[in-house]
Write a protein that holds these residues in place. Sequence first.
Motif, PDB file in Angstrom:
ATOM      1  N   THR A 170       0.801  -1.214   0.000  1.00  0.00           N
ATOM      2  CA  THR A 170       0.000   0.000   0.000  1.00  0.00           C
ATOM      3  C   THR A 170       0.842   1.277   0.000  1.00  0.00           C
ATOM      4  N   TYR A 171       2.165   1.157   0.118  1.00  0.00           N
ATOM      5  CA  TYR A 171       3.008   2.354   0.035  1.00  0.00           C
ATOM      6  C   TYR A 171       4.307   1.976  -0.668  1.00  0.00           C
ATOM      7  N   PRO A 172       4.947   2.937  -1.330  1.00  0.00           N
ATOM      8  CA  PRO A 172       6.155   2.630  -2.105  1.00  0.00           C
ATOM      9  C   PRO A 172       7.375   2.379  -1.203  1.00  0.00           C
ATOM     10  N   PRO A 173       8.305   1.517  -1.683  1.00  0.00           N
ATOM     11  CA  PRO A 173       8.349   0.855  -2.988  1.00  0.00           C
ATOM     12  C   PRO A 173       7.273  -0.199  -3.213  1.00  0.00           C
ATOM     13  N   TRP A 407      10.522   0.652  -7.190  1.00  0.00           N
ATOM     14  CA  TRP A 407      11.335  -0.269  -7.990  1.00  0.00           C
ATOM     15  C   TRP A 407      10.458  -1.400  -8.525  1.00  0.00           C
ATOM     16  N   GLN A 408      10.171  -1.339  -9.834  1.00  0.00           N
ATOM     17  CA  GLN A 408       9.501  -2.415 -10.555  1.00  0.00           C
ATOM     18  C   GLN A 408       8.211  -2.894  -9.869  1.00  0.00           C
ATOM     19  N   PHE A 409       7.399  -1.937  -9.444  1.00  0.00           N
ATOM     20  CA  PHE A 409       6.137  -2.347  -8.799  1.00  0.00           C
ATOM     21  C   PHE A 409       5.091  -1.250  -8.959  1.00  0.00           C
ATOM     22  N   TRP A 410       3.886  -1.688  -9.329  1.00  0.00           N
ATOM     23  CA  TRP A 410       2.717  -0.809  -9.373  1.00  0.00           C
ATOM     24  C   TRP A 410       1.531  -1.571  -8.797  1.00  0.00           C
ATOM     25  N   LEU A 445       8.472   5.885 -10.770  1.00  0.00           N
ATOM     26  CA  LEU A 445       8.863   4.648 -10.110  1.00  0.00           C
ATOM     27  C   LEU A 445       9.855   3.910 -11.009  1.00  0.00           C
ATOM     28  N   ASN A 446      11.004   3.577 -10.481  1.00  0.00           N
ATOM     29  CA  ASN A 446      12.082   3.023 -11.295  1.00  0.00           C
ATOM     30  C   ASN A 446      11.662   1.723 -11.989  1.00  0.00           C
ATOM     31  N   GLU A 447      11.848   1.683 -13.315  1.00  0.00           N
ATOM     32  CA  GLU A 447      11.616   0.487 -14.127  1.00  0.00           C
ATOM     33  C   GLU A 447      10.226  -0.111 -13.894  1.00  0.00           C
ATOM     34  N   THR A 448       9.236   0.767 -13.838  1.00  0.00           N
ATOM     35  CA  THR A 448       7.883   0.330 -13.495  1.00  0.00           C
ATOM     36  C   THR A 448       6.910   0.701 -14.605  1.00  0.00           C
ATOM     37  N   PHE A 449       6.051  -0.230 -14.959  1.00  0.00           N
ATOM     38  CA  PHE A 449       5.011   0.027 -15.953  1.00  0.00           C
ATOM     39  C   PHE A 449       3.741   0.448 -15.225  1.00  0.00           C
ATOM     40  N   VAL A 474      13.210  13.897 -14.913  1.00  0.00           N
ATOM     41  CA  VAL A 474      13.818  12.904 -15.796  1.00  0.00           C
ATOM     42  C   VAL A 474      13.062  11.598 -15.676  1.00  0.00           C
ATOM     43  N   SER A 475      12.937  10.908 -16.811  1.00  0.00           N
ATOM     44  CA  SER A 475      12.246   9.623 -16.868  1.00  0.00           C
ATOM     45  C   SER A 475      12.894   8.780 -17.950  1.00  0.00           C
ATOM     46  N   ASP A 476      12.719   7.464 -17.856  1.00  0.00           N
ATOM     47  CA  ASP A 476      13.195   6.576 -18.916  1.00  0.00           C
ATOM     48  C   ASP A 476      12.520   6.912 -20.236  1.00  0.00           C
ATOM     49  N   TYR A 477      13.315   6.893 -21.302  1.00  0.00           N
ATOM     50  CA  TYR A 477      12.766   7.072 -22.639  1.00  0.00           C
ATOM     51  C   TYR A 477      11.887   5.862 -22.973  1.00  0.00           C
TER      52      TYR A 477
END
Length: 859
Positions: A170-173, A407-410, A445-449, A474-477
């Motif tokens: 319920t909270y990041p990460p 990190w890699q979580f939504w 969120l790093n590397e997160t869809f 800044v964000s991933d392209y």
Amino acid sequence: MKIKLVSLFYLFVFSVLFAQEKKVLPEFSKAGFWEVENAGRKTYNFNLGWRFIKSDVKEAHQKDFDDSKWKVINCPHGLEYITSESTGGNNYQGVAWYRKHFKIDEKTSQKRLKLHFEAIMGKSKIWLNGHLIGEHFGGYLPVVVDLDQYLNKNGDNVIAVWADNSDDATYPPGKPQKGLDMTYFGGIYRDVWLVATNKIYVTNPMEVDKVAGGGIFTSIESLSDKEVVVNVKVDIQNDDIKTKKLKATILLKNPNGKVVVSSDQKLSIKKAKALQIHESLVVDKPSLWSPWSPKLYKLEVLLSDDSGNNIDGVATRIGLRKIEFKGNDGLYLNNEPYPGKLMGANRHQDHAYVGYAIPNNGQYRDAKILKDASCDIVRAAHYPADPAFMDACDALGMFFIVATPGWQFWNNDNPIFGERVFQDIRNMVRRDRNHASVILWEPVLNETFNPDDFTRKTHHIVHEEYPYQGAYTVSDYGVGGHEVFDVVYAHPNNPQLANETRSIFTREFGSIGNADTPNRIHRDWGEKAQLYQANQYAKSDIGIPSWDMICNTPKQHVGGAIWHSFDHYAGKHARPFYGGFVDAFRQSKYAYHMLASQRDVSEENKPMVYIAHEMAAFSDKDVHIYTNCDEVRLTVDEGLEIYQKQASRKYKYRKQLLRKWAERENPPREYEVKRESYLSHPIVVFKDVFTYRGNKNYIKTITGKGTKASFLVEGLIDGKVVASAYKTPANNGYKLELRLKDRNKTLTANGSDFVLVEAHVLDKNGNTVRYNEDTIQFEVTGEGAIIGDASIVANPRRMEWGTAPLLVRATTKAGKIKIKASLLDPGINTIKAGELEIESTPSGDVFVQNEIGIEPTKQ
């Protein structure tokens, strides 16, 4: 329960006199601000003497709960000590409790009192005298609670903290630790401060929750070599029952402490209300901040009443600098193109044995390691760093990319997750917006869809909170919604970037990928493994981005950060991450020295040469030299052969045999000429020059004359020798030598600071015997104690790569510390013991405690 209580009044008096007598100057901010003397506000160190238990206990929040059998610890605290090889999620996850007993003297009890926790891992609840006063979700940003309503002004008080670092989506990460490329180390692992103010005070932006407001907010309106205009906003709160008149004074002091600009405003502030003041300060002949000249100004805000008495005072440090990302034209700093590439590293915050619980001086030492390794930018991985680390980046001249936890979580199932991400973004901007070092905000969120609209909103929140020039996101392209961001992350030579017009930065290069990436090298794997890692980070031959590759990109590509600077723990892997250029203790690998050689010689940076070769039976025939000099001369075996190569990027490699042994029959060997590298200082390789000769000190030439087996490497600038290194083959171990690795930051007697001491096995010639695996027993006496014991393989400790690390923690009393290292099972002809004496210095803090934690002998 019986607890010996010390009068806080006498403790305050003693601490203040002690600090003044020693003239201890502040080195780090406290509770979000820098202190101003005699300004009406006091910030007390609340780290000492917490009672602790690593389990869930019913009714532990109650004031009269019996905690007499709990451990007494000091903060920063990380729940447990762990082995340096711990990983794979074997750290404790769950509930822990902290309780602290304290008294407040009569004068202080009349103040507004708040506790400022720099971080508590996971989710937390805080009680004062049995009353819930705060609750927080997230482990990387401050928690501020008000003590006034339930404070006992005339007797005992108890703060109770419930902290839970278990998985929670319920909270990041949000991602479970078993699938995480980092670790949820728990506890109150950063500093705790007690802040005492009058009823009119400058607010804390972490507490008041105002968009682009709260506390002090500075921004640069315009900048030139002749003049800088600094805009200042200050948020002031009146908690008195009456409207008050006051004067607000703003002072800007230059790096030498001289006031260069001042302003006064007369104000009337209504009861139970807040107001903001605005001021523009014009600085003539400014000292501009940059990585090569990190000049810092101090901005002080003083509030005084009609009689001229100070009501409140706080300060912030700022750098006068202007950052611009100009797309295809790259990065501009202070109206000039940035010279070269902005290169650096990523950094996780954990450390061998202690996890996240690194003291302020340790944060500085980490930053100094990175600066010495030619890092002019650090990317947070993957959460806001300790405030002391940010202070160090400002002072040392390193840019910083602030990242929101993720990190890699939504979480698709619970919208509260996204809302808490948004609040984290606001809080990280509010906390770090005045730092000279901050160059980019990474709110995604790093590397997160995650949903596209979510990504776009993170960008907009940053600009809501920082609506001035100099704020860049800044964000991933390629991530959905990335098109709104100011700068993009991408790897070099990505064909998809052909039409990209924004500036580009490579957020991770080097040891990226799976846990078995070949350049993830344990320090103890030896010479060839370390050479391989250093070579790959410098100039990869397996196709991964490297320092060289990024330096060979158009100016639109502004730089990159190595993954990763330090070996660290991970929840998802069966072994730690070994890709650091230093290990989890901060002991160097070859790659560290290679990176250090990329720093040009200057007034601050000395010429250096480093021989990445051990002259052992299994050493390579080639000899690798790291240097920042223009030329390198290698003398083999006291003059048997002498070779010289040009080493700087501004020269092409050339081969040169200066002299050969006069009677030698064989002609000089030819050397391969490497093509020019894009490194500032390419690795110098003398090929096929080493032949193992039975590890003898002396060899005989064909003339029958004796000469010593040796390498002498000399670095030359303008034809003059400016640096040298000498090496001979290591023989059998003779003695232990202890070396302090404090990075020029002296051990502070505050109950939390610790330093690394390395035990080296030396032969009779003073060489470190790298391939020695004896087990070392340590002893420490005086005002220090050993962190860890046999249960975490800390003491005794087996040698690795010729050294054994020891962490020594200071007590709260400044004084001498004697350290001894000896073999666990010594004999008549075994390695001799070594001793070292170091000394801790007084802390400038004023402490509030009834007890003091003592380093345990058993975990």
